[in-house]
Design a protein around this motif. Structure first.
Motif, PDB file in Angstrom:
ATOM      1  N   MET A   1       0.839  -1.196   0.000  1.00  0.00           N
ATOM      2  CA  MET A   1       0.000   0.000   0.000  1.00  0.00           C
ATOM      3  C   MET A   1       0.876   1.249   0.000  1.00  0.00           C
ATOM      4  O   MET A   1       1.942   1.264  -0.544  1.00  0.00           O
ATOM      5  N   ALA A   2       0.373   2.253   0.618  1.00  0.00           N
ATOM      6  CA  ALA A   2       1.061   3.540   0.624  1.00  0.00           C
ATOM      7  C   ALA A   2       2.509   3.382   1.067  1.00  0.00           C
ATOM      8  O   ALA A   2       3.365   4.151   0.701  1.00  0.00           O
ATOM      9  N   LEU A  37       7.062  10.636   8.460  1.00  0.00           N
ATOM     10  CA  LEU A  37       5.930  10.053   7.756  1.00  0.00           C
ATOM     11  C   LEU A  37       5.900   8.542   7.937  1.00  0.00           C
ATOM     12  O   LEU A  37       4.856   7.953   8.186  1.00  0.00           O
ATOM     13  N   GLU A  41       2.849   6.544   9.573  1.00  0.00           N
ATOM     14  CA  GLU A  41       2.172   5.513   8.789  1.00  0.00           C
ATOM     15  C   GLU A  41       2.192   4.190   9.526  1.00  0.00           C
ATOM     16  O   GLU A  41       1.350   3.337   9.305  1.00  0.00           O
ATOM     17  N   GLY A 253       0.666 -10.630  11.196  1.00  0.00           N
ATOM     18  CA  GLY A 253      -0.018  -9.893  10.142  1.00  0.00           C
ATOM     19  C   GLY A 253       0.949  -8.951   9.452  1.00  0.00           C
ATOM     20  O   GLY A 253       2.147  -8.992   9.697  1.00  0.00           O
ATOM     21  N   ASP A 254       0.395  -8.071   8.601  1.00  0.00           N
ATOM     22  CA  ASP A 254       1.303  -7.198   7.863  1.00  0.00           C
ATOM     23  C   ASP A 254       1.328  -5.788   8.436  1.00  0.00           C
ATOM     24  O   ASP A 254       1.685  -4.838   7.764  1.00  0.00           O
ATOM     25  N   THR A 255       0.943  -5.650   9.695  1.00  0.00           N
ATOM     26  CA  THR A 255       0.977  -4.336  10.310  1.00  0.00           C
ATOM     27  C   THR A 255       2.418  -3.936  10.612  1.00  0.00           C
ATOM     28  O   THR A 255       3.267  -4.782  10.839  1.00  0.00           O
TER      29      THR A 255
END
Lengths: 446, 340
Positions: A1-2, A37, A41, A253-255
């Motif tokens: 993602m971002a 950032l 994020e 997870g992908d956190t």
């Protein structure tokens, strides 16, 4: 993602400020903006980020650039050091009471994974420390929470003390401890109901259990995906119960798991374990250093810095640099450098660590896989000493000999010769454009 | 008419009870947010770069998400320039207006209601990561639908987590709803298939399908979920009529990744945002609306069975920014009701 874009952006910024001897304030400003950032994020609390960025700025400005790093990487190194420091050392020890049983209380919000973690922790104690834990089902609110713990007990073949859902959690815990004493369990793990930290009645209830049991450990179980609110949750559980440690769940997870950093920095309590999967043996000691790179999403760059720090012989690197400057770089040196690079690990891994490396001019055609590298090695080794220093003397018949000697083809030899020339040209360009300055290119692969 | 007044008029048409529920449930969020914005406005006389920077922090602290915040600030800066606003008090209205714009998007409200097939079976598939409150939400939803006079069947498709079937069973008893279940470890697609057959033969109105929680990066588990989705599709064309992704409001930026991946696997049609009654949050709704355009259909505002409320953007925004608006309104028109 971002996030993928962010790592890229950071790379871009790093490239821009390559090739300086000292880290300037402007460099740091540009880098820290990206780092900020990245941290936000990753769900690191904005206050924590603010403090951190301030410290990074103070530390990074004016630093000498390490031989093996670019100024951009140097700033990232400071970031990594700060993060690792903040995360603290590894602490997966569990308290042992003077007089058994040792009582552990599990607390947290709904859905954090307390019940599952209770099972995992019991399994961990039995497997790794040869303990004999008793599980206590004190979550009388959520439907079937008691059933869930009982099922886990069955799966693990561990006893569970439960009294259904009408009893008071304090009574349940009291009786469980009596039972543990009678049956010689050395650990008692109490699973409590999930609750919002702003729910005063339920927080009072936890305090009652705490006062009654006087637990040796209170573990706050936190979902690693928690956002900015992690700070408030950790702060209020800690201020009301004085927790002794944190267990981070769902870390498979992908956190990015920035919550870990927030919790650590507002409570100062160690994160002891991490849930790494749905199976009951997937509870692992928490590694603060790994978390630091995960949060920044730059594990690649981090490990590269580490490897560069440890593997590259500084003196040799300097020699090599002088050679590059004077353009007297030969196949001999090339071979030596390849050895050094190989020491850093499998090549494809190494190239993967350097997004952007394969975008460099002259590097594009050189598809580096380990197999190809051994071909290159063989070709160079099939050259005479003179050929290695003075490749221009390699004519058609020499090429044929080299190809035969190395088990490759003339085309392959040609390709290498061409690449080598290109590389030399590139080096000359790079070093001449940064005359008199330290740092910059140390490895042709960077 | 000012923007706030329009919003207020819309809200006042709705029952006070529901509005109160939103206000109570969101009080923590609202308090911290409005306090911060008001504090900010009070401290800064001038709308300058620092002002925007602090506003950015306030929004980020509400989990709005970096991308959405950056976009928002940019737009706001332009708007402030365009209208030539210098006073911080004035900028307050623009802030709320812009935020509301993101909330609403180009959505019309019909998107927020459940897609119920009148006179036919409606299948609702519920998905999400572990611990977000899928089973609880299904239980509450079943109760509410039953209360509305619909006949409901639930399929206990979470055959993995210990106690999940029992948990749904207990909700079934509370709501007076039949639960179709297999034993633990059974194939969830098979349970769902049986659920569909049972719902069909009983002539039920709504079938609610529970699934096991799974992290979105577990490829095999996501495939399993796609299979469940396919089984439903095969049995009833156009079904599932709703695929609801349950999100925990405390989740940070990962909620976006969840929404994206679950959407790919199961074509998510709506979001149930749970646990919204804690502290500062709800901003994730903005990010999801802004970046993925999935409408929020329900919000969990408390533990009570009735605390699962159909989402309504007007209510939500009013609950979130109510205080902020009241103040601006009072400045405009002192005869307005100050008790809001």
């Amino acid at each position: 993602m971002a996030f993928e874009g962010l790592s890229e952006r950071l790379q871009e910024t790093m490239k821009k400020i390559t090739g300086k001897g000292k880290v300037s304030e402007a460099d740091v400003k540009e880098m820290t903006r990206e780092v900020r950032l990245a941290l936000l994020e990753a769900d690191v609390n904005y206050k924590v980020v603010k403090d951190l960025i301030k410290r990074i700025k103070e530390r990074a400005v004016g630093q000498e650039v390490m031989e093996s790093l670019t100024p951009g990487q140097q700033v990232i190194k400071v970031v990594r050091d700060e993060l690792t420091e903040l995360m603290g050392g590894e602490q997966s020890k569990i308290a042992v009471a003077n007089k058994p049983p040792t009582v552990i209380m599990m607390v947290g919000l709904q859905g954090a994974g307390k019940t599952t973690t209770t099972g995992k922790l019991a399994n961990h104690l039995r497997k790794n420390s040869n303990r004999n834990p008793l599980l206590v089902a004190a979550d009388v609110y959520r439907p079937a929470a008691v059933d869930q713990l009982e099922t886990l007990g069955e799966q693990l073949d561990l006893p569970v003390y439960s009294k259904g859902t009408v009893a008071n959690p304090v009574d349940i815990a009291n009786e469980a401890i009596e039972k543990a004493k009678a049956e010689h369990h050395d650990y008692v793990i109490i699973d409590t109901a999930g609750r919002l930290h702003v729910d005063e009645d339920l927080m009072d209830e936890l305090q009652q259990v705490k006062t009654n049991m006087n637990p040796d450990e209170i573990f706050l179980v936190v979902d690693s995906m928690t956002g900015q609110d992690a700070v408030n949750v950790a702060e209020s559980f800690d201020s009301q119960l004085d927790i002794s440690g944190v267990i981070l769940t769902k870390l498979d997870g992908d956190t990015r798991g920035g919550a870990a950093l927030s919790i650590r920095s507002v409570t100062g309590k160690p994160i002891k374990f991490a849930g790494m999967g749905e199976k009951l043996d997937q509870l692992e000691p928490f590694h603060p250093d790994r978390m630091a790179s995960r949060i920044l999403g730059m594990g690649d760059v981090f490990s590269l810095i580490e490897k560069a720090e440890s593997e590259v012989d500084e003196k040799k690197a300097k020699e090599m640099q002088n050679k590059m400057k004077s353009a007297s770089f030969t196949f001999e040196d090339f071979l030596e450098q390849m050895e050094q690079v190989k020491n850093m690990g499998p090549l494809d891994e190494l190239v993967n660590m350097m997004p952007g490396a394969n975008k460099m001019k002259g590097m594009k055609n050189m598809q580096v896989d380990d197999k190809q590298l051994s071909h290159i090695e063989a070709i160079i080794q099939s050259m005479t000493k003179k050929e290695r220093v003075e490749p221009s003397i390699i004519n058609a018949s020499r090429k044929k000999r080299i190809a035969q000697g190395s088990g490759t083809s003339v085309a392959q030899v040609n390709r290498l010769l061409k690449q080598f020339e290109e590389m030399k040209k590139m080096m000359k360009q790079m070093t001449s454009s940064k005359k008199g300055k330290k740092g910059g290119m140390n490895l042709p692969f960077m | 008419m000012s923007f706030f007044k329009k919003l207020k008029d819309k809200v006042s048409k709705q029952t006070e009870e529901v509005t109160d529920k939103f206000k109570d449930g969101l009080s923590k969020t609202r308090d911290s947010f409005t306090t911060k914005v008001n504090d900010l406005v009070a401290r800064y006389r001038q709308v300058d770069e620092e002002f925007f920077e602090e506003l950015e922090e306030i929004l980020i602290s509400a989990d709005v998400g970096v991308n959405t915040v950056m976009e928002f600030i940019e737009e706001l800066e332009m708007e402030v320039k365009r209208r030539n606003i210098k006073d911080t008090e004035e900028v307050k209205e623009v802030i709320s207006e812009k935020l509301v714009e993101i909330y609403y998007g180009d959505d019309d409200e019909s998107l927020e209601a459940l897609n119920i097939q009148e006179g036919d079976l409606t299948v609702i598939l519920v998905v999400g990561v572990n611990g977000v409150g899928k089973t609880t939400s299904i239980g509450k939803l079943a109760y509410q639908l039953q209360q509305e006079g619909k006949s409901v069947v639930m399929a206990a498709g979470d055959t993995f987590r210990a106690g999940a079937i029992d948990q749904l069973d207990i909700w079934g008893q509370r709501a007076g709803v039949n639960v179709i279940k297999h034993s633990e470890g059974a194939d969830p697609a098979a349970v769902t298939y049986d659920g569909i057959q049972a719902a069909k033969s009983r002539g039920a109105d709504v079938l609610l399908c529970d699934t096991a929680g799974r992290l979105q990066n577990k490829v095999n588990l996501m495939k399993e979920l796609s299979k469940v989705h396919k089984v439903i599709e095969r049995e009833i064309p156009d079904a599932p009529h709703e695929t609801l992704l349950v999100l925990d409001a405390t989740t940070g930026q990962n909620a976006l990744s969840q929404a994206k991946t679950f959407k790919e696997a199961t074509d998510v049609s709506g979001i149930v945002l749970t646990k919204l009654d804690g502290t500062a949050r709800g901003g994730i709704v903005l990010a999801i609306r802004n970046e993925l355009n999935i409408p929020v259909k329900y919000v969990g505002l408390g533990e009570q069975i009735t605390d699962l409320q159909p989402f309504n953007a007007h209510q939500f925004v009013y609950g979130l920014f109510g205080d902020l608006m009241t103040r601006v309104e009072n400045d405009e028109d002192d005869s307005d009701d100050k008790n809001n």
